[in-house]
Design a protein around this motif. Structure first.
Motif, PDB file in Angstrom:
ATOM      1  N   PRO A 235      35.275 -14.089  79.593  1.00 63.67           N
ATOM      2  CA  PRO A 235      35.692 -14.134  81.022  1.00 63.67           C
ATOM      3  C   PRO A 235      37.293 -14.188  81.096  1.00 63.67           C
ATOM      4  O   PRO A 235      37.860 -13.724  81.895  1.00 63.67           O
ATOM      5  N   GLY A 236      38.040 -14.863  80.071  1.00 67.12           N
ATOM      6  CA  GLY A 236      39.217 -14.825  80.097  1.00 67.12           C
ATOM      7  C   GLY A 236      40.140 -13.525  79.896  1.00 67.12           C
ATOM      8  O   GLY A 236      40.953 -13.268  80.485  1.00 67.12           O
ATOM      9  N   ALA A 237      39.384 -12.553  79.056  1.00 65.87           N
ATOM     10  CA  ALA A 237      39.917 -11.261  78.918  1.00 65.87           C
ATOM     11  C   ALA A 237      39.812 -10.478  80.302  1.00 65.87           C
ATOM     12  O   ALA A 237      40.534  -9.689  80.701  1.00 65.87           O
ATOM     13  N   ARG A 238      38.568 -10.632  80.822  1.00 64.95           N
ATOM     14  CA  ARG A 238      38.156  -9.716  82.118  1.00 64.95           C
ATOM     15  C   ARG A 238      39.351 -10.314  83.064  1.00 64.95           C
ATOM     16  O   ARG A 238      39.507  -9.561  84.124  1.00 64.95           O
ATOM     17  N   ALA A 239      39.600 -11.606  83.243  1.00 67.05           N
ATOM     18  CA  ALA A 239      40.305 -11.960  84.358  1.00 67.05           C
ATOM     19  C   ALA A 239      42.240 -11.573  84.074  1.00 67.05           C
ATOM     20  O   ALA A 239      42.772 -12.020  84.832  1.00 67.05           O
ATOM     21  N   GLY A 240      42.163 -10.914  82.774  1.00 67.14           N
ATOM     22  CA  GLY A 240      43.757 -10.512  82.439  1.00 67.14           C
ATOM     23  C   GLY A 240      44.630 -11.558  81.972  1.00 67.14           C
ATOM     24  O   GLY A 240      45.668 -11.292  81.807  1.00 67.14           O
ATOM     25  N   THR A 299      24.617 -27.264  76.756  1.00 67.71           N
ATOM     26  CA  THR A 299      25.055 -26.094  77.278  1.00 67.71           C
ATOM     27  C   THR A 299      26.553 -26.605  78.010  1.00 67.71           C
ATOM     28  O   THR A 299      26.692 -27.619  78.412  1.00 67.71           O
ATOM     29  N   PHE A 300      27.507 -25.628  77.668  1.00 67.39           N
ATOM     30  CA  PHE A 300      28.955 -26.004  77.963  1.00 67.39           C
ATOM     31  C   PHE A 300      29.419 -24.603  78.569  1.00 67.39           C
ATOM     32  O   PHE A 300      29.031 -23.653  78.200  1.00 67.39           O
ATOM     33  N   GLY A 301      30.689 -24.679  79.007  1.00 70.39           N
ATOM     34  CA  GLY A 301      31.215 -23.392  79.488  1.00 70.39           C
ATOM     35  C   GLY A 301      32.520 -23.085  78.624  1.00 70.39           C
ATOM     36  O   GLY A 301      32.926 -23.903  77.731  1.00 70.39           O
ATOM     37  N   ARG A 302      32.722 -21.820  78.564  1.00 70.61           N
ATOM     38  CA  ARG A 302      33.688 -21.123  77.615  1.00 70.61           C
ATOM     39  C   ARG A 302      34.400 -20.030  78.260  1.00 70.61           C
ATOM     40  O   ARG A 302      33.713 -19.147  78.679  1.00 70.61           O
ATOM     41  N   ILE A 303      35.664 -19.656  78.200  1.00 70.70           N
ATOM     42  CA  ILE A 303      36.192 -18.375  78.730  1.00 70.70           C
ATOM     43  C   ILE A 303      36.707 -17.488  77.718  1.00 70.70           C
ATOM     44  O   ILE A 303      37.407 -16.406  78.080  1.00 70.70           O
ATOM     45  N   GLY A 304      36.661 -17.776  76.284  1.00 65.41           N
ATOM     46  CA  GLY A 304      37.059 -17.007  75.334  1.00 65.41           C
ATOM     47  C   GLY A 304      38.592 -16.786  75.175  1.00 65.41           C
ATOM     48  O   GLY A 304      39.161 -15.998  74.557  1.00 65.41           O
TER      49      GLY A 304
END
Length: 460
Positions: A235-240, A299-304
Motif C-alpha cells: 500500500p505504501g508503494a502504491r501511494a507513492g 490481525t493487524f495493519g501494514r503499509i510496507g
C-alpha cells in the motif's frame, strides 16, 4: 509444517526429563526405605522395551503412552509376596515411610526446578531492563500516568532488575490486591510513584496477556518518523511514498516519532486513512488503506514501509548482564520455585472459585508449542521453561485427588486420623472419583488446546 518435528522433539525432551526425574524420586526413596522396586516405567500401557538391572533385577521399561510414568513396588495388594520378602513390601512399611516414598516424586520435580534456576542465576545472562514504553490509550497504564522511557525500580517495594522479573512480580502482586504500586525512574533521573489498577485482570478471568490488558509495553525509542525502505507492491508503494518522506499526521492525529506510525497503522487493517507527509519543503496528503496481515491469530495493519536509520538517537540502557553469587543464586532459586508454586496454587484456587477462567488450563498441545518457542529462543529460555513445567508437574501431583500422589498422601493422613488403613471399598470409590476428576481436568485442557489451535481458523 516444518516446525512440527522441532516442536515435537523439544516437547518430548522436556516431558521425558521431567517424567524420569519424578519417577526416580519415588524409586530412590523406595530403595532407601528398603522397598523392592519391580518396574520403573516411562509411559503407561503396553511395554515396548525393557531391560533388567541391579541386585533386585528391577525392570526398566518404555511403555506405549508417554504422558507419564510409574514405579511398581512389591505390594501384597497387587500380588502374593514370598514370606522372605514381606519386610520389603510397600504395604508393610509404616505410614511415614510410605508417605516419604509418595512425596519424593513431586519433591524431585521441585528440586530439579531449584537446580535449574540456581545454575541460571549463577552463570548469569543478558537480560532486558524493565524500561516501559508509551502505554496503550485508555488502559490502566495510561490512566496511571506511565510515560515512555520510565524504568521500573520496585513493584510494591520489591526491587526489580529485569523485564522478566517485572512481569512475574506484577502478576504475583496483582493476585493479592487490585492496586499495585510502581516506583519508576524517568529519563531525567527523577523518581515517581504510580498506582496501577490491576483489577481488570480478575475481570478478564486472568485470560490472555496480562500486560496487553493493562496497556504495558516495552520501551519504544523516539526515532523520527522518516520513511526508509519501501517494499514494492505494498500500500505504501502504491501511494507513492519514497525514502526520506516524513510522517506528520495520520487520520488527523499528529505524529512525533516512528512508534506512533507503527501503532496507528497496526490498529487500522483494511481501513482507508489520510496521511500527511513532508517531502523536502513540500507537504502532501495521500489516502492509504493498510493491508490486513494475520500472525498467530492476531490481525493487524501494514503499509510496507520501514524506518530510516536515525544515528545519534539517545536511548536508555535496555540490556544488561545479570548474575548472582553462588549462595545468593541458591537462595534466589529456592525463593523463585516457592513463589511460582504458591502462585500456581493461588490461580488453581481462583479457577475453582470462578475468579479465574478454566481457559487458563493448558494441555500437551500448548505445552509443546511453548517448548518449541522457548527452544528457538535459546538454551536459557528452554531450561527456564523446563523448570516452570517441572514446578507445575510437582503441584499437579500434590493435588488431593486419588490416583495422584497427593491423593495417596491424603489417604495416609486419614489413616493416621482413623488409626488404621482405609477399607478396600473406600479406596476403590476414591480411585473412581479420582479418575473422574483427572479425566475432567484433561478434557478441559484438551478443549483449551483445540480452542487455541482452531479458534483463529474459525474466527478468520
Amino acid at each position: 509444517m516444518s516446525d512440527i518435528p522441532f516442536y515435537l522433539g523439544a516437547f518430548i525432551l522436556v516431558l521425558g526429563v521431567l517424567i524420569v526425574v519424578h519417577e526416580f524420586g519415588h524409586f530412590a526413596v523406595a530403595r532407601l526405605c528398603g522397598v523392592r522396586v519391580l518396574r520403573f516405567s516411562v509411559g503407561f500401557g503396553p511395554v515396548i522395551w525393557s531391560r533388567r538391572f541391579g541386585a533386585d533385577q528391577t525392570e526398566w521399561s518404555l511403555s506405549a503412552f508417554p504422558l507419564g510414568g510409574y514405579v511398581r513396588m512389591l505390594d501384597e495388594r497387587e500380588a502374593p509376596v514370598p514370606a522372605a520378602e514381606l519386610s520389603r513390601a510397600f504395604n508393610r512399611q509404616g505410614v511415614g515411610r510410605r508417605s516419604a516414598i509418595v512425596a519424593a516424586g513431586p519433591l524431585a520435580n521441585f528440586l530439579l526446578a531449584i537446580l535449574i534456576y540456581w545454575l541460571m542465576f549463577w552463570q548469569g545472562s543478558e537480560e532486558l531492563r524493565p524500561v516501559l514504553g508509551p502505554p496503550v490509550a485508555e488502559t490502566p497504564a495510561a490512566r496511571a500516568g506511565i510515560a515512555n522511557g520510565e524504568r521500573v525500580l520496585q513493584v510494591n517495594g520489591i526491587p526489580v532488575e529485569t523485564w522478566q522479573d517485572f512481569r512475574w512480580l506484577l502478576l504475583q502482586q496483582a493476585a493479592k490486591a487490585p492496586q499495585v504500586e510502581l516506583e519508576l525512574l524517568n529519563e531525567q533521573q527523577e523518581r515517581h510513584y504510580r498506582s496501577l489498577d490491576v483489577a481488570e485482570l480478575a475481570e478478564q478471568g486472568w485470560q490472555g496477556d496480562a500486560f496487553a490488558h493493562l496497556g504495558l509495553r516495552f520501551y519504544q525509542p523516539r526515532i523520527p518518523a522518516l520513511v526508509g525502505q519501501v517494499q514494492p507492491g505494498t500500500p505504501g508503494a502504491r501511494a507513492g511514498l519514497r525514502e526520506g518522506d516524513l510522517f506528520l499526521e495520520i487520520g488527523g492525529q499528529k505524529i512525533e516519532h516512528w512508534a506512533q506510525v507503527l501503532e496507528t497503522v497496526r490498529q487500522a487493517p483494511g481501513r482507508d486513512m489520510s496521511f500527511l507527509l513532508r517531502r523536502g519543503d513540500q507537504e502532501f496528503r495521500v489516502q492509504i488503506t493498510p493491508e490486513a496481515v494475520e500472525e498467530r491469530g492476531v490481525t493487524f495493519g501494514r503499509i510496507g514501509v520501514g524506518v530510516a536509520e536515525a544515528p545519534g538517537v539517545a536511548m536508555p540502557e535496555l540490556r544488561g548482564f545479570v548474575s548472582y553469587g553462588f549462595l545468593e543464586s541458591g537462595i534466589k532459586a529456592v525463593r523463585e520455585t516457592w513463589d511460582k508454586s504458591v502462585f500456581s496454587l493461588v490461580m488453581f484456587g481462583k479457577m475453582i472459585t470462578g475468579e479465574a477462567s478454566w481457559r487458563n488450563l493448558s494441555g500437551p498441545v500448548t505445552i509443546a508449542d511453548y517448548a518449541g518457542q522457548s527452544a528457538r529462543l535459546g538454551l536459557d529460555y528452554y531450561l527456564k521453561f523446563m523448570a516452570l513445567v517441572s514446578i507445575s508437574l510437582g503441584i499437579l501431583n500434590l493435588l488431593p485427588i486419588p490416583v495422584l500422589d497427593g491423593g495417596h498422601l491424603m489417604y495416609h493422613i486419614l489413616e493416621v486420623i482413623k488409626g488404621g488403613p482405609l477399607s478396600e471399598r473406600a479406596m476403590a470409590w476414591g480411585q473412581q472419583i479420582g479418575l473422574s476428576l483427572l479425566f475432567t481436568l484433561m478434557a478441559f485442557a484438551f478443549f483449551n488446546d483445540l480452542s487455541r489451535l482452531l479458534g483463529p481458523l474459525f474466527n478468520g
